[in-house]
Design an enzyme around this catalytic site. Structure first.
Site, short mmCIF file in Angstrom:
data_model
loop_
_atom_site.label_atom_id
_atom_site.label_comp_id
_atom_site.label_asym_id
_atom_site.label_seq_id
_atom_site.Cartn_x
_atom_site.Cartn_y
_atom_site.Cartn_z
CD GLU A 130 -2.91 1.17 2.35
OE1 GLU A 130 -3.73 2.10 2.40
OE2 GLU A 130 -2.84 0.27 3.20
N GLY A 270 3.10 2.26 10.41
CA GLY A 270 2.95 1.62 11.70
C GLY A 270 2.64 0.15 11.55
CB ALA A 271 0.52 -2.09 11.56
CD GLU A 273 -5.14 -2.02 5.65
OE1 GLU A 273 -5.74 -1.35 4.79
OE2 GLU A 273 -4.15 -1.57 6.28
CG ASN A 274 -0.46 -6.79 4.17
OD1 ASN A 274 -0.43 -5.96 3.29
ND2 ASN A 274 0.41 -6.82 5.16
CG HIS A 306 -6.18 0.98 12.67
ND1 HIS A 306 -6.98 2.11 12.57
CD2 HIS A 306 -5.61 0.83 11.43
CE1 HIS A 306 -6.88 2.60 11.35
NE2 HIS A 306 -6.07 1.85 10.64
CD GLU A 307 -3.08 -1.76 10.66
OE1 GLU A 307 -3.62 -2.04 9.58
OE2 GLU A 307 -2.69 -0.61 10.93
CG HIS A 310 -7.92 -1.65 8.07
ND1 HIS A 310 -8.74 -0.78 7.40
CD2 HIS A 310 -6.85 -0.91 8.47
CE1 HIS A 310 -8.21 0.43 7.40
NE2 HIS A 310 -7.06 0.38 8.04
CD GLU A 329 -6.25 3.48 6.66
OE1 GLU A 329 -6.41 3.37 7.91
OE2 GLU A 329 -5.63 2.64 6.00
#
Length: 881
Positions: A130, A270-271, A273-274, A306-307, A310, A329
């Site tokens: 991303e 930060g991370a 979400e794959n 958060h991830e 997603h 987001e």
């Protein structure tokens, strides 16, 4: 610049692609000097774009710096003269409605310093796709509306890379010749290429399971390097809490057989979400009491949530194009904010979020990169991973919930997920689902998606004693922003209460409600309240009900009254912030004229009342005692005078410490904790308040106070208290080099092998107004623990200095700006995303006092003059100038 003028991309020009890719079968053959990537794409003509003609448009795939090995259609290799290929593009003639395209590319992950696409970090292969990283792996329709079912086979040396991961469920694995092995992963859900992930390395794993609300057992796995394996427990607990919360609050159940997280040291974000394989910056997933502070524990919990969230708000329903980025987001930030509020202190969480908005995001809205939460154009999409997209996007979703009500909001989210599952959606789709589920017309509310800037509410009031009517008149306006000189009125929910002379909330209607949301839709509206016996004091924008600025002529006595009596924790805090800001601004103005003004005794007394208030929630009290940051003061200043702001704020803090030394010391001693460390809300509140007291006490120029900080450091049983003591000591008014050198050296010796903790060691020094001189920062860049290729280290040291050390960054004759410009020019060739983010302190140059302004502008002009700038830097520097 690769082009003389990189071109902007516009939302109005969006068109669906000529072709879809229904299936994507990938094979990665990983080696030490290269990787061979074979992609087999099931391509199909987009019937909606067909005009019925037998003529088929060419298939144009994008790539970046790819070495093409071969191309085949339906198994037949194509001669090189039948297609057009470059390192950045592959154009093929098409003869059939559907076909299989096989493309083999060679890439070099070991040389990929941009950390986009496939790269190596600490001996581990890793991806970050991303927003547009997948095109660095293979030629593809690398856009979010092209959703495909992925199957991925990864082959590598079994000794070096025993763990081979990708999206979905692993369906087959086995050994190969030459000590190599493979694993094949299948993701049954369609996804765009930006959600693709691959990891290959020598990793340890923590295993657990989660039973979903329908009784399915999901395997949970967190991978990291061996020496960090003991730091994964908190992330695992946070993941299970997130999964349960999402089921209970949103009815969303996880859909694969396995959910995996991998910790990576070198990561731009930060991370990520794959689908089924979240890749995390190590700083956002690893935590233990000796290496992570309370803030780090809460950050890990929030980012894991958060991830994971997603999976639905971003993966199962993704965004049609990058202009819709806030669709996934903003909504997901809202979801993780509510989760964090439920897990910890809701009042403090709201204060934290509002602080971010009122300082950094409002500054972004007022700067050269200002944009709506749905931008109309961009040159480089990486520059739009902003606070506006994330944090303001969250506040827009929160306002929708306020307007339609919590029950209708849940109905709307259910409708949105059901209606668009497996699709690439738009912000309009989200708003329409909320309208359809609630019956509430959100036509005017859509202006929040299209207009940039921070609305300003000018509030006046009047009271008619004879009739008992109180009138509140609210006028809204929004400053001009780049490309938008005039704005239409917003629909703004303004939560209010009215306080009587004793601080009680008055009834606002016949139902006896003491709080009400006013729906401001016109440029100016008057709201009338009846049955009052005296003029009340309004409590405005309670719980920060909208991301706006409020101007009301509160006297300082009014602000003290609200600080003491308002039942809304956010507004109590905000009253104190307003009072302190007024006092500091007054001192700055006086100093600019060569005068000296002592801090207003009303502020000093009010802070004393907060210290003494035993009824206040300790977590909120700690927040109320913290003065507005230098960033907040700068955002609210008409003209930024950085050194005067830093000096005035320091004087106020010292005055509060001197006036309330005994009370602060007594409170500090009373809050000493016994027993084992626990990152739970009550203990976090106590530590936060105690360390706030320490920060004040070390403002006193007394050796005893420096020794108090040093003693806390020596006795600390957790990183929260150790960090706070170190920060207090190196910033103390009374300095003893032997003491501070000992503490910094001890910290280094304890944690020199922990990359995440060392990030903090660099940041603490870089942001210190005492220690963080430019020469010290330059010396730290040569330290053995500093890695010039690590985004975390760069953000900690260079970002900590430029964005977090107002006094030292702005002192002198512009040496700090020249240093930052030097670093940006160097980093632009290495990692343009990191370079662009580090530029932020220079972009607000127009708001500074004249001498500072010219020096900052000169630094920007020097950056702009560099040939072959990345699109990341080109966009930021040209818009800034």
């Amino acid at each position: 610049m690769k082009d003389a003028q990189p071109k902007a991309i516009f939302l109005k020009d969006y068109q669906a692609p000529d072709y879809w890719i229904d299936t994507t079968d990938l094979t990665f053959d990983l080696h030490e000097d290269h990787a061979l990537v074979t992609s087999v794409l099931g391509v199909r003509r987009n019937d909606d774009r067909s005009d019925g003609s037998s003529e088929m448009p060419n298939l144009s795939l994008v790539g970046i710096d790819l070495e093409l090995v071969s191309v085949a259609v339906d198994g037949q290799e194509l001669p090189a003269d039948t297609y057009v290929a470059s390192a950045d593009q592959l154009i093929l003639p098409v003869k059939s409605q559907a076909f299989d395209l096989t493309v083999v590319t060679r890439i070099r992950p070991q040389e990929n310093t941009s950390l986009e696409g496939l790269y190596k970090s600490n001996g581990m292969f890793c991806t970050q796709c991303e927003a547009e990283g997948f095109r660095k792996i293979t030629y593809y329709l690398d856009r979010p509306d092209v959703m495909s079912k992925f199957t991925t086979k990864v082959t590598a040396d079994k000794g070096r890379y025993p763990v081979l991961l990708s999206n979905g469920n692993d369906i087959v694995r086995g050994d190969l010749d030459d000590n190599r092995h493979f694993v094949t992963w299948e993701d049954p859900f369609k996804k765009p290429s930006y959600l693709f992930a691959l990891v290959a390395g020598d990793l340890e794993v923590v295993d657990d399971t989660f039973t979903t609300m329908t009784g399915r057992e999901v395997k949970l796995r967190i991978f990291t390097e061996t020496h960090n394996i003991h730091k994964c427990d908190h992330a695992m607990v946070s993941l299970k809490k997130s999964m349960k919360w999402d089921e209970e609050v949103y009815g969303r159940e996880y859909d694969l057989d396995i959910f995996m997280i991998v910790a990576v040291d070198h990561f731009n974000m930060g991370a990520m979400e794959n689908k089924g394989l979240n890749i995390f910056n190590s700083s956002c997933v690893l935590a233990s009491s000796d290496t992570a502070s309370d803030a780090s524990y809460q950050r890990v919990e929030a980012i894991v949530a958060h991830e994971y969230f997603h999976n639905w708000s971003g993966n199962r329903v993704t965004c049609r194009d990058w202009f819709q980025l806030s669709l996934k987001e903003g909504f997901t930030v809202f979801r993780d904010a509510e989760f964090s509020a439920d897990m910890n202190s809701r009042g403090v969480k709201r204060i934290e979020d509002a602080t971010m908005m009122k300082t950094a995001q409002f500054a972004e809205d007022a700067g050269p990169m200002a944009h709506p939460i749905r931008p109309q154009s961009f040159i480089e999409i990486s520059n739009f991973y902003t606070l506006t997209i994330y944090e303001k996007g969250c506040e827009v979703v929160r306002m929708i919930q306020t307007i339609v009500g919590k029950d209708n909001f849940r109905k709307g989210s259910d409708l949105y997920f059901d209606r668009h599952d497996g699709e690439a959606a738009t912000c309009e789709d989200f708003v329409k689902a909320m309208e359809d589920a609630s019956g509430v017309d959100l036509t005017q509310f859509r202006n929040w998606y299209n207009q940039a800037g921070t609305p300003v509410l000018n509030v006046t009031d009047s009271f008619d004693q004879a009739s008992g009517k109180y009138s509140l008149t609210i006028a809204q306006s929004c400053p001009a922003t780049p490309g938008q000189d005039t704005k239409l009125p917003f629909h703004i929910p303004v939560a209010i209460a009215l306080l009587d002379a004793e601080g009680n909330n008055l009834p606002l209607n016949s139902a006896g409600d003491t709080e009400q949301v006013l729906h401001l839709k016109e440029a100016e509206e008057t709201f009338v309240f009846e049955g009052l016996s005296a003029k009340p004091l309004p409590s405005l924008l309670r719980q920060f009900s909208a991301p706006v600025k409020v101007k009301y002529d509160y006297s300082r006595d009014d602000l003290v009254f609200l600080l003491k009596h308002d039942s809304d924790s956010f507004n109590r805090w905000d009253a104190g912030q307003r009072l302190a800001t007024e006092v500091i601004q007054e001192m700055v103005s006086a100093q600019a004229e060569g005068k000296s003004v002592a801090p207003d005794s009303k502020l000093i007394a009010a802070m004393g009342a907060v210290i003494a208030d035993q009824q206040l929630d300790m977590a909120v009290k700690a927040r109320m005692l913290v003065l507005p940051t230098e960033a907040s003061l700068s955002e609210q200043a008409e003209e930024i005078q950085p050194l005067l702001i830093a000096e005035a704020r320091s004087q106020v803090k010292q005055a509060i410490a001197a006036a309330h030394k005994d009370a602060l010391l007594a409170l500090y001693n009373a809050l000493e904790q016994q027993g084992d460390y626990q990152p739970v809300a009550s203990d976090i509140a106590e530590r936060s308040l105690r360390n706030t007291c320490l920060a004040y006490l070390t403002e006193l120029d007394e050796a005893d106070m420096l020794n108090l900080a040093a003693s806390q450091y020596d006795q600390a049983a957790n990183m929260t208290d150790r960090n706070a003591a170190l920060v207090a000591a190196i910033n103390a008014s009374h300095q003893d080099k032997a003491v501070t050198d000992r503490l910094l050296g001890d910290f280094l010796n304890r944690f020199k092998d922990d990359a995440v903790v060392m990030d903090g060691w660099f940041a603490i020094q870089a942001s210190s107004s005492v220690l963080g001189t430019l020469s010290h920062v330059k010396a730290l860049m040569e330290h053995d623990s500093f890695d010039k290729t690590s985004p975390n280290k760069l953000r900690s040291l260079i970002g900590g200095f430029a964005a977090g050390n107002m006094k030292r960054f702005h002192e002198g004759n512009g040496e700090g700006y020249e240093f930052l410009a030097d670093m940006i020019i160097i980093l632009d060739k290495q990692n343009p995303q990191v370079a662009a983010r580090l530029m932020t302190p220079l972009t607000r140059w127009k708001k500074y006092e004249p001498e500072v302004r010219e020096r900052m502008k000169k630094a920007l002009e020097r950056i702009k003059a560099v040939p072959d700038l990345s699109t990341d830097i080109f966009e930021v520097v040209t818009k800034s100038l």
